[in-house]
Motif scaffolding. Sequence first.
Motif, PDB file in Angstrom:
ATOM      1  N   GLN A  58       0.826  -1.209   0.000  1.00  0.00           N
ATOM      2  CA  GLN A  58       0.000   0.000   0.000  1.00  0.00           C
ATOM      3  C   GLN A  58       0.850   1.244   0.000  1.00  0.00           C
ATOM      4  O   GLN A  58       1.906   1.314   0.641  1.00  0.00           O
ATOM      5  CB  GLN A  58      -0.924   0.000   1.222  1.00  0.00           C
ATOM      6  CG  GLN A  58      -2.038  -1.022   1.135  1.00  0.00           C
ATOM      7  CD  GLN A  58      -2.994  -0.929   2.304  1.00  0.00           C
ATOM      8  OE1 GLN A  58      -2.610  -1.187   3.432  1.00  0.00           O
ATOM      9  NE2 GLN A  58      -4.233  -0.558   2.030  1.00  0.00           N
ATOM     10  N   GLY A  59       0.352   2.244  -0.749  1.00  0.00           N
ATOM     11  CA  GLY A  59       0.964   3.552  -0.726  1.00  0.00           C
ATOM     12  C   GLY A  59      -0.095   4.564  -0.345  1.00  0.00           C
ATOM     13  O   GLY A  59      -1.125   4.211   0.246  1.00  0.00           O
ATOM     14  N   GLN A  60       0.137   5.786  -0.745  1.00  0.00           N
ATOM     15  CA  GLN A  60      -0.850   6.808  -0.457  1.00  0.00           C
ATOM     16  C   GLN A  60      -1.970   6.734  -1.487  1.00  0.00           C
ATOM     17  O   GLN A  60      -1.781   7.041  -2.652  1.00  0.00           O
ATOM     18  CB  GLN A  60      -0.200   8.187  -0.500  1.00  0.00           C
ATOM     19  CG  GLN A  60      -1.117   9.315  -0.057  1.00  0.00           C
ATOM     20  CD  GLN A  60      -0.405  10.660  -0.043  1.00  0.00           C
ATOM     21  OE1 GLN A  60       0.688  10.797  -0.587  1.00  0.00           O
ATOM     22  NE2 GLN A  60      -1.015  11.643   0.574  1.00  0.00           N
ATOM     23  N   ARG A  61      -3.129   6.288  -1.086  1.00  0.00           N
ATOM     24  CA  ARG A  61      -4.319   6.107  -1.931  1.00  0.00           C
ATOM     25  C   ARG A  61      -4.163   5.018  -2.984  1.00  0.00           C
ATOM     26  O   ARG A  61      -5.076   4.774  -3.768  1.00  0.00           O
ATOM     27  CB  ARG A  61      -4.727   7.424  -2.649  1.00  0.00           C
ATOM     28  CG  ARG A  61      -5.461   8.418  -1.816  1.00  0.00           C
ATOM     29  CD  ARG A  61      -6.275   9.387  -2.675  1.00  0.00           C
ATOM     30  NE  ARG A  61      -5.486  10.043  -3.698  1.00  0.00           N
ATOM     31  CZ  ARG A  61      -5.732   9.904  -5.011  1.00  0.00           C
ATOM     32  NH1 ARG A  61      -6.702   9.119  -5.440  1.00  0.00           N
ATOM     33  NH2 ARG A  61      -4.988  10.561  -5.876  1.00  0.00           N
ATOM     34  N   VAL A  62      -3.036   4.390  -3.068  1.00  0.00           N
ATOM     35  CA  VAL A  62      -2.836   3.321  -4.047  1.00  0.00           C
ATOM     36  C   VAL A  62      -2.435   2.037  -3.353  1.00  0.00           C
ATOM     37  O   VAL A  62      -1.746   2.050  -2.333  1.00  0.00           O
ATOM     38  CB  VAL A  62      -1.783   3.695  -5.116  1.00  0.00           C
ATOM     39  CG1 VAL A  62      -2.254   4.850  -5.971  1.00  0.00           C
ATOM     40  CG2 VAL A  62      -0.447   3.988  -4.482  1.00  0.00           C
ATOM     41  N   THR A  63      -2.904   0.936  -3.932  1.00  0.00           N
ATOM     42  CA  THR A  63      -2.564  -0.393  -3.446  1.00  0.00           C
ATOM     43  C   THR A  63      -2.248  -1.257  -4.649  1.00  0.00           C
ATOM     44  O   THR A  63      -2.984  -1.226  -5.651  1.00  0.00           O
ATOM     45  CB  THR A  63      -3.735  -1.012  -2.670  1.00  0.00           C
ATOM     46  OG1 THR A  63      -4.056  -0.182  -1.561  1.00  0.00           O
ATOM     47  CG2 THR A  63      -3.369  -2.407  -2.165  1.00  0.00           C
ATOM     48  N   VAL A  64      -1.180  -1.999  -4.588  1.00  0.00           N
ATOM     49  CA  VAL A  64      -0.866  -2.961  -5.646  1.00  0.00           C
ATOM     50  C   VAL A  64      -1.049  -4.365  -5.071  1.00  0.00           C
ATOM     51  O   VAL A  64      -0.626  -4.648  -3.958  1.00  0.00           O
ATOM     52  CB  VAL A  64       0.556  -2.758  -6.212  1.00  0.00           C
ATOM     53  CG1 VAL A  64       1.610  -2.818  -5.130  1.00  0.00           C
ATOM     54  CG2 VAL A  64       0.855  -3.766  -7.296  1.00  0.00           C
TER      55      VAL A  64
END
Lengths: 114, 111
Positions: A58-64
């Motif tokens: 997870q990142g800021q507002r993004v998830t892979v």
Amino acid sequence: GESVGLHLPTLSVQEGDNSIINCAYSNSASDYFIWYKQESGKGPQFIIDIRSNMDKRQGQRVTVLLNKTVKHLSLQIAATQPGDSAVYFCAECPSGAGSYQLTFGKGTKLSVIP
Amino acid sequence: GAGVSQSPSNKVTEKGKDVELRCDPISGHTALYWYRQSLGQGLEFLIYFQGNSAPDKSGLPSDRFSAERTGGSVSTLTIQRTQQEDSAVYLCASSPFYEQYFGPGTRLTVT
């Protein structure tokens, strides 16, 4: 030959909704994956990466998410904003390739509807 | 800090002329890549430099294309006798390891 591809070439999403961009890869030797964002007139920009020993990052507002069983990669963008409108590329790096060259997918264009 | 820069940002040339595109990578990055991107398309790998090793030229589409990297830093991509199908955005990226950092690209138009 083996390649990286995308399920959907275009995706339209309402502002505030979540976006999911998918990528299928066929090289089982790949152990590193990156998502890039390319805005109009600019070069691709790194968003997030994941190694094959993980299934989620997870990142800021993004998830892979990485599913090695079916060789599938996805990028989830939460609360999509107009500034997220861009083309998104996945890229893979095979292990043991002798270099760190990336193979890029064809890209998905994300359009955010205000 | 300074990112990857490319020049010129736009280049219009006549068919048959030679062009040189320049890339200034991020200082300290050992790897440098050139890609070509046609309108609405993905990235087409052209050539890869890694340190002092011989470059990987496997992506160059024809012998009209060549590239060099001087002193492990600045790189130039040369296209001789340009053709209309060479029209595209040429992207340069540098990398310290896996992640590649891209420049803004040079838009080449061959008339």
